[in-house]
Design a protein around this motif. Structure first.
Motif, PDB file in Angstrom:
ATOM      1  N   ALA A   1      -9.116   9.377   9.681  1.00 47.20           N
ATOM      2  CA  ALA A   1      -8.304   8.448   9.074  1.00 47.20           C
ATOM      3  C   ALA A   1      -8.667   7.621   7.881  1.00 47.20           C
TER       4      ALA A   1
ATOM      5  N   ASP B   1      -5.787   2.342   1.455  1.00 46.67           N
ATOM      6  CA  ASP B   1      -4.912   1.344   1.581  1.00 46.67           C
ATOM      7  C   ASP B   1      -5.555   0.002   1.546  1.00 46.67           C
TER       8      ASP B   1
ATOM      9  N   SER C   1       0.840  -1.212   0.215  1.00 49.48           N
ATOM     10  CA  SER C   1       0.006  -0.114   0.027  1.00 49.48           C
ATOM     11  C   SER C   1       0.687   1.186   0.058  1.00 49.48           C
ATOM     12  N   ARG C   2       0.350   2.376  -0.151  1.00 47.25           N
ATOM     13  CA  ARG C   2       1.201   3.520  -0.250  1.00 47.25           C
ATOM     14  C   ARG C   2       1.809   4.053   1.181  1.00 47.25           C
ATOM     15  N   ASP C   3       1.040   3.329   2.275  1.00 43.31           N
ATOM     16  CA  ASP C   3       1.745   3.657   3.628  1.00 43.31           C
ATOM     17  C   ASP C   3       2.318   2.505   4.079  1.00 43.31           C
ATOM     18  N   ASP C   4       2.375   1.510   3.321  1.00 43.31           N
ATOM     19  CA  ASP C   4       3.315   0.172   3.682  1.00 43.31           C
ATOM     20  C   ASP C   4       2.658  -0.504   4.810  1.00 43.31           C
TER      21      ASP C   4
ATOM     22  N   VAL D   1      -1.190   5.682  11.480  1.00 40.58           N
ATOM     23  CA  VAL D   1      -0.459   4.989  10.463  1.00 40.58           C
ATOM     24  C   VAL D   1       0.756   4.528  10.992  1.00 40.58           C
ATOM     25  N   ALA D   2       1.578   5.418  11.318  1.00 42.66           N
ATOM     26  CA  ALA D   2       2.710   4.905  12.075  1.00 42.66           C
ATOM     27  C   ALA D   2       2.683   3.686  13.124  1.00 42.66           C
TER      28      ALA D   2
ATOM     29  N   ARG E   1      -7.912   7.831   4.283  1.00 43.12           N
ATOM     30  CA  ARG E   1      -6.493   7.428   3.961  1.00 43.12           C
ATOM     31  C   ARG E   1      -6.405   5.869   3.866  1.00 43.12           C
ATOM     32  N   LEU E   2      -6.846   5.243   5.182  1.00 38.86           N
ATOM     33  CA  LEU E   2      -6.986   3.937   5.350  1.00 38.86           C
ATOM     34  C   LEU E   2      -7.696   3.046   4.257  1.00 38.86           C
TER      35      LEU E   2
ATOM     36  N   ASP F   1      -1.310  10.461  10.902  1.00 39.15           N
ATOM     37  CA  ASP F   1       0.203  10.140  10.712  1.00 39.15           C
ATOM     38  C   ASP F   1       0.676   9.129  11.775  1.00 39.15           C
TER      39      ASP F   1
ATOM     40  N   ALA G   1       1.703   0.594  11.211  1.00 37.80           N
ATOM     41  CA  ALA G   1       3.010  -0.032  10.530  1.00 37.80           C
ATOM     42  C   ALA G   1       3.964  -0.556  11.490  1.00 37.80           C
TER      43      ALA G   1
END
Length: 85
Positions: free
Chosen positions: A38, A45, A4-7, A72-73, A41-42, A69, A76
């Motif tokens: 969120a 993904d 995904s774009r956010d890995d 998402v961090a 964005r999610l 952010d 991840a």
């Protein structure tokens, strides 16, 4: 498996060994607001609404508050714990 774009990959916190907590009343509104921020964005993904909500609850349960952010961090980092490369 595509990246995904956010890995991060769509799943639930339970898939990464976290519980899906019942948040204290004081955290419910903040978690709800962050989940709504969120969500777009999610979903980009591949996450479902239920997965976004579950991850946001887990984020708050682990003592975090913050922005998209940060969420998402957190996802991840939790997913990276279970990866073998």
């Amino acid at each position: 498996m595509t990246t995904s774009r956010d890995d991060i990959q769509p799943d639930r916190p339970e898939d990464e060994g976290l519980t899906d907590p019942e948040l204290p009343q004081v955290d419910i509104e903040g978690a709800h607001l962050l989940a709504n921020e969120a969500r777009g964005r999610l979903k980009g993904d591949g996450f479902t609404d239920d997965e976004v909500d579950a991850w946001t609850r887990a984020y708050f349960e682990e003592g975090h508050e913050g922005d998209v952010d940060g969420l998402v961090a957190f996802i991840a980092a939790e997913q990276a714990k279970g990866r073998t490369i």
